[in-house]
Enzyme design. Structure first.
Site, short mmCIF file in Angstrom:
data_model
loop_
_atom_site.label_atom_id
_atom_site.label_comp_id
_atom_site.label_asym_id
_atom_site.label_seq_id
_atom_site.Cartn_x
_atom_site.Cartn_y
_atom_site.Cartn_z
N MET A 35 0.85 -1.20 0.00
CA MET A 35 0.00 0.00 0.00
C MET A 35 0.89 1.25 0.00
SD MET A 35 -3.45 -0.95 2.05
CE MET A 35 -2.84 -0.74 3.71
N HIS A 39 9.06 0.93 3.36
CA HIS A 39 10.11 0.97 4.37
C HIS A 39 10.99 -0.27 4.20
CE1 HIS A 39 7.63 -2.05 6.29
NE2 HIS A 39 6.61 -1.20 6.35
N GLY A 41 11.04 -3.09 5.52
CA GLY A 41 10.33 -4.37 5.41
C GLY A 41 9.94 -4.65 3.97
N HIS A 42 9.35 -3.63 3.32
CA HIS A 42 8.98 -3.79 1.90
C HIS A 42 10.22 -4.05 1.05
CE1 HIS A 42 5.57 -1.01 3.20
NE2 HIS A 42 4.93 -2.08 2.78
N GLY A 158 4.99 -9.98 3.92
CA GLY A 158 5.73 -9.94 5.17
C GLY A 158 5.04 -10.76 6.26
N ASP A 161 2.34 -9.31 9.09
CA ASP A 161 0.89 -9.51 8.94
C ASP A 161 0.64 -11.01 8.86
OD1 ASP A 161 -0.24 -6.65 8.38
OD2 ASP A 161 1.60 -6.80 7.24
N GLN A 164 -2.81 -12.29 7.84
CA GLN A 164 -3.00 -12.01 6.41
C GLN A 164 -2.29 -13.07 5.56
OE1 GLN A 164 -2.78 -7.97 4.46
NE2 GLN A 164 -0.72 -8.61 3.99
N MET A 195 8.99 -2.79 11.65
CA MET A 195 8.77 -1.71 10.66
C MET A 195 7.33 -1.77 10.14
SD MET A 195 12.22 -1.29 8.47
CE MET A 195 13.78 -0.99 9.29
O1 PAF Z 1 -0.21 -5.81 3.61
C1 PAF Z 1 -0.60 -4.88 2.88
O2 PAF Z 1 0.07 -3.88 2.70
C2 PAF Z 1 -1.96 -4.99 2.21
O3 PAF Z 1 -2.89 -5.62 3.02
C3 PAF Z 1 -1.91 -5.67 0.83
C4 PAF Z 1 -1.46 -7.11 0.92
C5 PAF Z 1 -0.96 -4.89 -0.08
C6 PAF Z 1 -3.29 -5.65 0.18
O4 PAF Z 1 -3.77 -4.35 0.02
#
Ligand code: PAF
Length: 294
Positions: A35, A39, A41-42, A158, A161, A164, A195
């Site tokens: 989204m 940072h 982590g991404h 990551g 989450d 998720q 992060m």
């Molecule tokens: O983890 C996230 O940033 C969001 O939930 C994702 C997986 C990009 C879906 O919008």
């Protein structure tokens, strides 16, 4: 690197890059869904994706269907310019940064509804899903759409989450997506704070308080490693560090089933302790999550 907004353009670009790399079959596409407000982590997800795939797509989309009516959709940080620079440096091929209208059909804007992917009630209506009804339906819907749009072979998420990740793996299995889901380790600041894009909301004082989340988790892990097996004892230990925080939940679940467990088994990575807590910062509450394997 190209920054692309439209679904059809992204599809065409991926197709021609695949062809130029010598054929459709052996050229793998990796997707890092985000989204934005990228940072470390991404960046670790992007790095892994780059090392394993010929084509790397990073999506940057603040997805409205995963936010509840009183959540931070409007104020969620949007930093596309900085994100794009980071992606360029990391060797990304395509940043896919659509608007909601590029992603959702007109019907969604007129009726406030769209076709959703809804995982089973029991897996979404606990932990984070309990206080965020509909959140995981929105997540699965956008992730499913991104899978269909990019036709990716692998996708990177990551472990911060954790629920998720569990739900997305379940969705992929149950809906027969031919995609490998790769979970990547949590990346922490030097002092232990996980992060998160939402850390940008934290004042200095709030950040100090937020640090108690990881402190509590580490202390519980230390105890578990010394042989303490009762979930209640480990949870109480973690909670003792979290004064000043509005703790939404602290639970220990099996990594395989995400069911609550009372007694943890020996062996690595069998049990996960998860926390969600809100920290008061500049007059509003910032919701943070974290977890640790025991
Ligand atoms: O983890 C996230 O940033 C969001 O939930 C994702 C997986 C990009 C879906 O919008």
């Amino acid at each position: 690197m190209k920054i692309i907004n439209s679904v059809s353009e992204l599809r065409n670009e991926i197709k021609s890059l695949k062809a130029s790399k010598g054929g459709l079959k052996d050229v793998k596409t990796g997707l890092v869904p985000t989204m934005g407000a990228l940072h470390g982590g991404h960046l670790s997800l992007i790095e892994k994706c780059r090392s394993e795939n010929e084509i790397v797509v990073v999506s940057v989309f603040v997805n409205p269907t995963q936010f509840g009516p009183n959540e931070d959709y409007d104020k969620y940080p949007r930093t596309l310019e900085a994100d794009s620079k980071l992606c360029e440096k990391a060797g990304v091929d395509f940043v896919f940064a659509p608007s909601p209208r590029d992603i959702y059909d007109e019907y969604y804007f007129t009726h406030k509804e769209t076709t959703l992917i809804c995982p089973p009630y029991d897996v979404v209506n606990k932990l984070c899903g309990k206080s965020r009804p509909g959140h995981f339906d929105g997540v699965c819907t956008i992730v499913g759409k991104l899978f269909n749009i990019t036709k990716c072979d692998r996708a990177y998420f990551g472990k911060k989450d954790a629920q998720q990740l569990f739900i997305i793996k379940k969705m992929v299995k149950e809906l027969n997506f031919d995609i490998e889901i790769i979970g990547c380790p949590i990346v922490r600041e030097k002092d232990g704070l996980a992060m998160s894009s939402r850390n940008t909301y934290l004042s200095n004082d709030a950040r100090k308080l937020a640090l108690n989340i990881s402190r509590g988790l580490y202390k519980a892990k230390e105890l578990a490693q010394k042989g303490v097996k009762e979930a209640d004892t480990l949870i109480d230990t973690a909670l003792a560090y979290m004064g000043g925080l509005d703790v939404e939940y602290t639970e220990i679940v099996s990594v395989d089933t995400f069911e609550k467990i009372d007694i943890i088994e020996q062996g690595p990575c069998k049990a996960l302790m998860l926390v969600a807590a809100r920290v008061e910062s500049n007059g509003s509450k910032v919701r943070l999550i974290d977890n640790i394997d025991l």
